[in-house]
Write an enzyme that holds these catalytic residues in place. Structure first.
Site, PDB file in Angstrom:
ATOM      1  N   CYS A  11       8.183   8.122  41.688  1.00  0.00           N
ATOM      2  CA  CYS A  11       8.221   7.422  42.975  1.00  0.00           C
ATOM      3  C   CYS A  11       6.847   7.491  43.609  1.00  0.00           C
ATOM      4  O   CYS A  11       6.234   8.560  43.662  1.00  0.00           O
ATOM      5  CB  CYS A  11       9.274   8.045  43.902  1.00  0.00           C
ATOM      6  SG  CYS A  11       9.361   7.257  45.535  1.00  0.00           S
ATOM      7  N   CYS A  14       5.462   7.327  48.978  1.00  0.00           N
ATOM      8  CA  CYS A  14       4.598   8.113  49.866  1.00  0.00           C
ATOM      9  C   CYS A  14       3.218   8.239  49.218  1.00  0.00           C
ATOM     10  O   CYS A  14       2.882   9.265  48.621  1.00  0.00           O
ATOM     11  CB  CYS A  14       5.213   9.488  50.121  1.00  0.00           C
ATOM     12  SG  CYS A  14       6.772   9.433  51.019  1.00  0.00           S
ATOM     13  N   CYS A  87      15.205  13.205  47.845  1.00  0.00           N
ATOM     14  CA  CYS A  87      13.986  12.806  48.555  1.00  0.00           C
ATOM     15  C   CYS A  87      13.766  13.712  49.768  1.00  0.00           C
ATOM     16  O   CYS A  87      14.665  13.859  50.610  1.00  0.00           O
ATOM     17  CB  CYS A  87      14.098  11.350  48.998  1.00  0.00           C
ATOM     18  SG  CYS A  87      12.752  10.809  50.089  1.00  0.00           S
ATOM     19  N   GLN A 212      14.562   2.250  64.786  1.00  0.00           N
ATOM     20  CA  GLN A 212      13.472   3.019  64.190  1.00  0.00           C
ATOM     21  C   GLN A 212      14.018   4.117  63.279  1.00  0.00           C
ATOM     22  O   GLN A 212      15.030   4.749  63.585  1.00  0.00           O
ATOM     23  CB  GLN A 212      12.601   3.647  65.284  1.00  0.00           C
ATOM     24  CG  GLN A 212      11.848   2.651  66.146  1.00  0.00           C
ATOM     25  CD  GLN A 212      10.637   2.044  65.442  1.00  0.00           C
ATOM     26  OE1 GLN A 212      10.400   2.275  64.269  1.00  0.00           O
ATOM     27  NE2 GLN A 212       9.868   1.259  66.171  1.00  0.00           N
ATOM     28  N   PHE A 241      11.228  -9.292  71.995  1.00  0.00           N
ATOM     29  CA  PHE A 241      11.515  -8.662  70.693  1.00  0.00           C
ATOM     30  C   PHE A 241      12.116  -7.270  70.963  1.00  0.00           C
ATOM     31  O   PHE A 241      11.718  -6.274  70.376  1.00  0.00           O
ATOM     32  CB  PHE A 241      10.255  -8.526  69.828  1.00  0.00           C
ATOM     33  CG  PHE A 241       9.423  -9.776  69.711  1.00  0.00           C
ATOM     34  CD1 PHE A 241       9.702 -10.725  68.731  1.00  0.00           C
ATOM     35  CD2 PHE A 241       8.364 -10.012  70.579  1.00  0.00           C
ATOM     36  CE1 PHE A 241       8.936 -11.880  68.619  1.00  0.00           C
ATOM     37  CE2 PHE A 241       7.586 -11.156  70.481  1.00  0.00           C
ATOM     38  CZ  PHE A 241       7.875 -12.095  69.492  1.00  0.00           C
ATOM     39  N   ASN A 307       7.225  -6.121  71.370  1.00  0.00           N
ATOM     40  CA  ASN A 307       7.368  -5.209  70.233  1.00  0.00           C
ATOM     41  C   ASN A 307       7.755  -6.041  69.012  1.00  0.00           C
ATOM     42  O   ASN A 307       8.874  -5.961  68.522  1.00  0.00           O
ATOM     43  CB  ASN A 307       8.428  -4.145  70.548  1.00  0.00           C
ATOM     44  CG  ASN A 307       8.616  -3.163  69.408  1.00  0.00           C
ATOM     45  OD1 ASN A 307       7.680  -2.864  68.672  1.00  0.00           O
ATOM     46  ND2 ASN A 307       9.828  -2.669  69.247  1.00  0.00           N
ATOM     47  N   CYS A 334       3.799  -2.264  64.860  1.00  0.00           N
ATOM     48  CA  CYS A 334       3.846  -1.510  63.607  1.00  0.00           C
ATOM     49  C   CYS A 334       2.802  -2.043  62.631  1.00  0.00           C
ATOM     50  O   CYS A 334       2.754  -1.625  61.475  1.00  0.00           O
ATOM     51  CB  CYS A 334       5.243  -1.574  62.990  1.00  0.00           C
ATOM     52  SG  CYS A 334       5.793  -3.256  62.603  1.00  0.00           S
TER      53      CYS A 334
END
Length: 375
Positions: A11, A14, A87, A212, A241, A307, A334
Site C-alpha cells: 500500500c 500514505c 491499517c 470530514q 458549499f 468551502n 482542501c
C-alpha cells in the site's frame, strides 16, 4: 508511524509515511507559501495538527475473495487484493466490526463482486464512526437488490454482535466502474443519521452527505472559523458549499442571519436538524447549486464563507463575489492550488490571515483557512 503494509510494498496511500510529522508539516507550510507567493499575507497563523495514527472516522473497503473467506481492503496495481483491516489510520474500534462482518457475509450469502468476471453482489463496505458516542454507520454497496431479502434476514445476528451499528443501509451501484456508491440508498434500520458533536455543536451524518474524515482536526478547523467570525462585525452571512453545516452552525449567533447552500439534499437535511436542535431560527439551509444561488441574489451579506470541493469556487463565482463585494470572505480549502487561483480573481481583497490544518497526515494534502478583507 509504522505500517507493515507500506513496508511490504502493498500500500502506498500514505506516501509521506517515512517523514516525521514535523517534516511533513514543514513541507506543507512551504508549499502553501509557494502557492500564495505574490499575494501579501498580513498574518501567518501557526499550523494545526492532530493525531499521527488512529484518527480516521471512516473506512472504505473493497470486498474481494469468496463468500466464505471475504477480504476487506483494496485491489493492488496488479489486481490482487490487499487486506487493509490492520491499517494504522483506523481506530481500534474498527477491528471487531471487520471481524464480525466476515462470518456475516457468509450468513447473508453476499458474494463479493469479482471485477474481472463482472459477477457477484457485494462491492464495498463503508464504515463511519461517531466520536460523540461511538455509534457507527455501515453501508453495504451492492450491485443490485437481488440479495436484499437475505441481507435483511441476517441482520438481527449482526446487530446482536455489534450494537454500536446505529445506521445500516444498502447502497445500489449497478455500474461496472470504480464508482464508490450509487444513487439508491435503502435504509435497513429505523435510524437514518449518525449523531456527532464538535465543540458542543450537534452535527449529523447521513449516508450520502460529505463529512470530514479527521474529526480531531476538523473540530479545530470549525472552532478557528468561529473565533475569526466572532472578531468581525457580521450580522448577515452566507455559508456556500456548506455540507452538513459545520462552519455555519459553529459561526452563527442567535442574532445573525445565515443562509447555508449545498447541492446535496442529504447534507442539507443534516444541517436543518442541527439548526433546529440549537434553536437558531435565523439559519436557513437550502439544497441548491452554490454559484447559481449566489449569482441570483440581490442582497450582499457581510461575510461569505466558501468551502468548495478540490476544484475551487471557479471564475464565475469569483467574478460575482468581486462585483458583489461583501466586506469579508472566509475561504476553507482542501486544495490550496485552486484556492490561490481563485484569490487571484479577487483583486479587491487582501489576505488578512492564513492557517494550515494537517487534516491528511502522511500525504501531501492539507486543509487551509483564509480570511480575506475588502480593500
Amino acid at each position: 508511524m509504522q505500517c507493515a503494509l507500506y513496508d511490504a510494498g502493498r500500500c502506498r496511500s500514505c506516501q509521506w509515511i517515512t517523514q516525521s510529522v514535523n517534516e511533513q508539516l514543514s513541507a506543507k507550510t512551504a508549499d502553501l507559501h509557494r502557492l500564495l507567493a505574490g499575494l501579501p499575507v498580513e498574518q501567518w497563523c501557526a499550523p494545526t495538527g492532530g493525531p499521527e495514527q488512529r484518527f480516521r472516522n471512516k473506512a472504505k473497503m473493497v470486498v474481494s475473495g469468496s463468500v466464505e473467506k471475504p477480504l476487506f481492503g483494496m485491489l493492488h496495481r496488479d489486481g490482487t487484493p490487499v487486506d487493509l483491516c490492520g491499517c494504522p489510520l483506523y481506530p481500534a474500534s474498527f477491528a471487531p466490526v471487520f471481524s464480525a462482518l466476515k462470518p456475516f457475509i457468509a450468513r447473508a450469502g453476499l458474494t463479493p463482486y469479482n471485477v474481472a468476471r463482472k459477477r457477484g453482489e457485494l462491492k464495498y463496505l463503508l464504515l463511519t464512526e461517531s466520536q460523540f458516542d461511538g455509534g457507527m454507520m455501515l453501508r453495504f454497496v451492492l450491485r443490485s437488490e437481488t440479495k436484499l431479502t437475505q441481507l435483511r434476514a441476517a441482520l438481527p445476528w449482526l446487530r446482536a454482535q455489534l450494537p454500536q451499528l446505529k445506521v445500516i443501509t444498502a447502497n445500489i451501484q449497478p455500474v461496472h466502474m470504480a464508482i464508490m456508491e450509487g444513487e439508491t440508498e435503502i435504509y435497513l434500520t429505523d435510524q437514518q443519521a449518525l449523531a456527532e458533536r464538535f465543540n458542543d455543536v450537534p452535527l449529523w451524518i447521513r449516508p450520502q452527505s460529505f463529512f470530514q474524515t479527521n474529526p480531531t482536526v476538523a473540530s479545530r478547523l470549525y472552532a478557528t472559523a468561529r473565533d475569526w467570525v466572532g472578531q468581525l462585525p457580521v450580522r448577515h452571512m452566507w455559508d456556500l458549499f456548506c455540507g452538513v453545516g459545520g462552519f455555519g452552525l459553529h459561526c452563527a449567533t442567535p442574532q445573525m442571519q445565515l443562509t447555508g447552500i449545498e447541492i446535496a439534499p442529504e447534507a442539507i437535511a443534516c444541517a436543518k436538524q442541527s439548526a433546529a436542535e440549537l434553536g437558531l431560527t435565523r439559519l436557513h439551509f437550502q439544497a441548491l447549486d452554490s454559484t447559481q444561488f449566489a449569482t441570483a441574489q440581490g442582497e450582499t451579506p457581510d461575510l461569505v464563507l466558501v468551502n468548495p470541493p478540490r476544484r475551487g469556487i471557479g471564475k464565475p463565482l469569483c467574478d460575482y463575489l468581486a462585483q458583489m463585494a461583501p466586506r469579508f470572505i472566509i475561504y476553507s480549502s482542501c486544495n490550496a492550488q485552486t484556492m490561490a487561483q481563485d484569490i487571484r480573481h479577487l483583486p479587491n481583497y487582501r489576505i488578512q490571515r492564513v492557517q494550515l490544518f494537517d487534516m491528511f497526515p502522511h500525504t501531501a494534502h492539507y486543509e487551509v483557512l483564509t480570511l480575506l478583507c475588502r480593500l
